[in-house]
Scaffold this motif. Structure first.
Motif, PDB file in Angstrom:
ATOM      1  N   UNK A 182       3.905  -7.340   6.902  1.00 50.48           N
ATOM      2  CA  UNK A 182       5.208  -6.799   6.507  1.00 50.48           C
ATOM      3  C   UNK A 182       5.041  -5.670   5.506  1.00 50.48           C
ATOM      4  N   UNK A 183       4.196  -5.884   4.491  1.00 56.28           N
ATOM      5  CA  UNK A 183       3.932  -4.844   3.482  1.00 56.28           C
ATOM      6  C   UNK A 183       3.319  -3.608   4.131  1.00 56.28           C
ATOM      7  N   UNK A 184       2.321  -3.845   4.977  1.00 58.46           N
ATOM      8  CA  UNK A 184       1.607  -2.744   5.608  1.00 58.46           C
ATOM      9  C   UNK A 184       2.563  -1.902   6.458  1.00 58.46           C
ATOM     10  N   UNK A 185       3.384  -2.563   7.264  1.00 54.72           N
ATOM     11  CA  UNK A 185       4.293  -1.836   8.148  1.00 54.72           C
ATOM     12  C   UNK A 185       5.420  -1.152   7.367  1.00 54.72           C
ATOM     13  N   UNK A 186       5.807  -1.731   6.233  1.00 48.91           N
ATOM     14  CA  UNK A 186       6.827  -1.088   5.393  1.00 48.91           C
ATOM     15  C   UNK A 186       6.279   0.220   4.818  1.00 48.91           C
ATOM     16  N   UNK A 187       5.046   0.159   4.352  1.00 44.93           N
ATOM     17  CA  UNK A 187       4.412   1.339   3.757  1.00 44.93           C
ATOM     18  C   UNK A 187       3.930   2.320   4.813  1.00 44.93           C
ATOM     19  N   UNK A 188       3.632   1.794   5.993  1.00 45.04           N
ATOM     20  CA  UNK A 188       3.010   2.622   7.027  1.00 45.04           C
ATOM     21  C   UNK A 188       3.571   2.251   8.394  1.00 45.04           C
ATOM     22  N   UNK A 219       3.833   3.655  11.159  1.00 48.92           N
ATOM     23  CA  UNK A 219       3.061   4.033  12.346  1.00 48.92           C
ATOM     24  C   UNK A 219       1.986   3.005  12.681  1.00 48.92           C
ATOM     25  N   UNK A 220       1.669   2.146  11.702  1.00 51.53           N
ATOM     26  CA  UNK A 220       0.614   1.155  11.910  1.00 51.53           C
ATOM     27  C   UNK A 220      -0.777   1.698  11.652  1.00 51.53           C
ATOM     28  N   UNK A 221      -0.856   2.960  11.257  1.00 52.43           N
ATOM     29  CA  UNK A 221      -2.141   3.575  10.945  1.00 52.43           C
ATOM     30  C   UNK A 221      -2.007   4.352   9.643  1.00 52.43           C
ATOM     31  N   UNK A 222      -2.793   3.960   8.671  1.00 49.70           N
ATOM     32  CA  UNK A 222      -2.743   4.556   7.341  1.00 49.70           C
ATOM     33  C   UNK A 222      -3.780   5.675   7.262  1.00 49.70           C
ATOM     34  N   UNK A 223      -3.320   6.904   7.034  1.00 50.47           N
ATOM     35  CA  UNK A 223      -4.261   8.019   6.876  1.00 50.47           C
ATOM     36  C   UNK A 223      -4.649   8.124   5.394  1.00 50.47           C
ATOM     37  N   UNK A 224      -5.607   8.966   5.094  1.00 53.03           N
ATOM     38  CA  UNK A 224      -6.097   9.117   3.723  1.00 53.03           C
ATOM     39  C   UNK A 224      -4.976   9.525   2.767  1.00 53.03           C
ATOM     40  N   UNK A 225      -4.145  10.465   3.163  1.00 53.24           N
ATOM     41  CA  UNK A 225      -3.044  10.922   2.314  1.00 53.24           C
ATOM     42  C   UNK A 225      -2.094   9.765   1.990  1.00 53.24           C
ATOM     43  N   UNK A 226      -1.742   8.957   3.012  1.00 53.66           N
ATOM     44  CA  UNK A 226      -0.856   7.810   2.796  1.00 53.66           C
ATOM     45  C   UNK A 226      -1.532   6.757   1.914  1.00 53.66           C
ATOM     46  N   UNK A 227      -2.818   6.567   2.106  1.00 57.53           N
ATOM     47  CA  UNK A 227      -3.592   5.623   1.300  1.00 57.53           C
ATOM     48  C   UNK A 227      -3.480   5.988  -0.177  1.00 57.53           C
ATOM     49  N   UNK A 265      -5.845  -4.326  11.286  1.00 57.26           N
ATOM     50  CA  UNK A 265      -7.036  -5.187  11.318  1.00 57.26           C
ATOM     51  C   UNK A 265      -8.046  -4.770  10.253  1.00 57.26           C
ATOM     52  N   UNK A 266      -8.246  -3.474  10.103  1.00 59.42           N
ATOM     53  CA  UNK A 266      -9.166  -2.993   9.066  1.00 59.42           C
ATOM     54  C   UNK A 266      -8.613  -3.317   7.681  1.00 59.42           C
ATOM     55  N   UNK A 267      -7.306  -3.183   7.532  1.00 58.24           N
ATOM     56  CA  UNK A 267      -6.637  -3.474   6.273  1.00 58.24           C
ATOM     57  C   UNK A 267      -6.796  -4.946   5.899  1.00 58.24           C
ATOM     58  N   UNK A 268      -6.554  -5.838   6.847  1.00 57.34           N
ATOM     59  CA  UNK A 268      -6.636  -7.274   6.556  1.00 57.34           C
ATOM     60  C   UNK A 268      -8.092  -7.686   6.311  1.00 57.34           C
ATOM     61  N   UNK A 269      -9.040  -7.032   6.980  1.00 57.36           N
ATOM     62  CA  UNK A 269     -10.463  -7.303   6.726  1.00 57.36           C
ATOM     63  C   UNK A 269     -10.817  -6.902   5.302  1.00 57.36           C
ATOM     64  N   UNK A 281      -3.083  -5.387  -5.721  1.00 54.60           N
ATOM     65  CA  UNK A 281      -1.894  -5.725  -6.511  1.00 54.60           C
ATOM     66  C   UNK A 281      -0.840  -4.632  -6.391  1.00 54.60           C
ATOM     67  N   UNK A 282      -1.274  -3.377  -6.395  1.00 57.16           N
ATOM     68  CA  UNK A 282      -0.333  -2.266  -6.250  1.00 57.16           C
ATOM     69  C   UNK A 282       0.391  -2.386  -4.913  1.00 57.16           C
ATOM     70  N   UNK A 283      -0.367  -2.652  -3.858  1.00 56.63           N
ATOM     71  CA  UNK A 283       0.232  -2.769  -2.534  1.00 56.63           C
ATOM     72  C   UNK A 283       1.142  -3.999  -2.475  1.00 56.63           C
TER      73      UNK A 283
END
Length: 190
Positions: free
Chosen positions: A24-30, A32-40, A75-79, A180-182
């Protein structure tokens, strides 16, 4: 795929409720489902970084981007979360090694370690020793063949045998504040 970062573990390392929360957090922030460097960088509120700090953040991003497609997917995020929150020490040490090995040649030289530690100091702003002192101490303690490079084996064996060094490396490179920030959703709008 997950063990590319040393983060493979049992399926119940992170339970279904936690995965749903992080998704839920990941999809709210991103969305598209893919976080690029700028979004990171934006999600972590990392703006106006020194060149050294920026290089470190990019190296962290590229280390988490296991398939090297330029994005961190869920998947990379959760890993990465699993590694940071619950990873065993040898998994974390493998990940730290991969992070320090900026050129990906399988060895860490003094220049790479100095660069990463300088960047970490620029972000965290607090250490008890200079980047040069840290680098020299690491190599003095764990470069067993004195060739000026650390292999993965030298790094893991050396750090695991030295409790003080283990504590120093763990504290210096702790990424739990990133999570924690995320988790707290402290993303600032542009």
């Amino acid at each position: 795929m997950l063990d590319a970062m040393g983060a493979a573990g049992s399926a119940d390392d992170i339970n279904a409720m936690e995965i749903h929360h992080w998704y839920t957090k990941f999809m709210k922030e991103c969305p598209s489902g893919q976080l690029c460097l700028h979004e990171f960088k934006h999600v972590l509120d990392l703006h106006g970084l020194t060149p050294e700090a920026n290089n470190y953040v990019e190296q962290v991003f590229h280390t988490f981007d296991m398939n090297k497609d330029g994005f961190i997917d869920f998947l990379e995020f959760i890993a990465a979360i699993n590694l940071v929150m619950r990873g065993k020490i040898d998994q974390k040490l493998k990940w730290y090694f991969k992070l320090y090995d900026a050129d990906g040649n399988g060895c860490i030289d003094k220049k790479e370690l100095l660069s990463i530690f300088t960047a970490i100091q620029a972000i965290n702003g607090h250490t008890n020793m200079s980047a040069e002192e840290f680098t020299n101490m690491i190599f003095q303690k764990i470069d067993v063949n004195n060739d000026g490079e650390l292999t993965l084996e030298e790094f893991i064996n050396g750090v695991e045998k030295d409790k003080d060094l283990m504590e120093l490396i763990t504290k210096s490179f702790d990424l739990s504040n990133v999570l924690k920030v995320i988790q707290n959703g402290r993303r600032h709008s542009i």
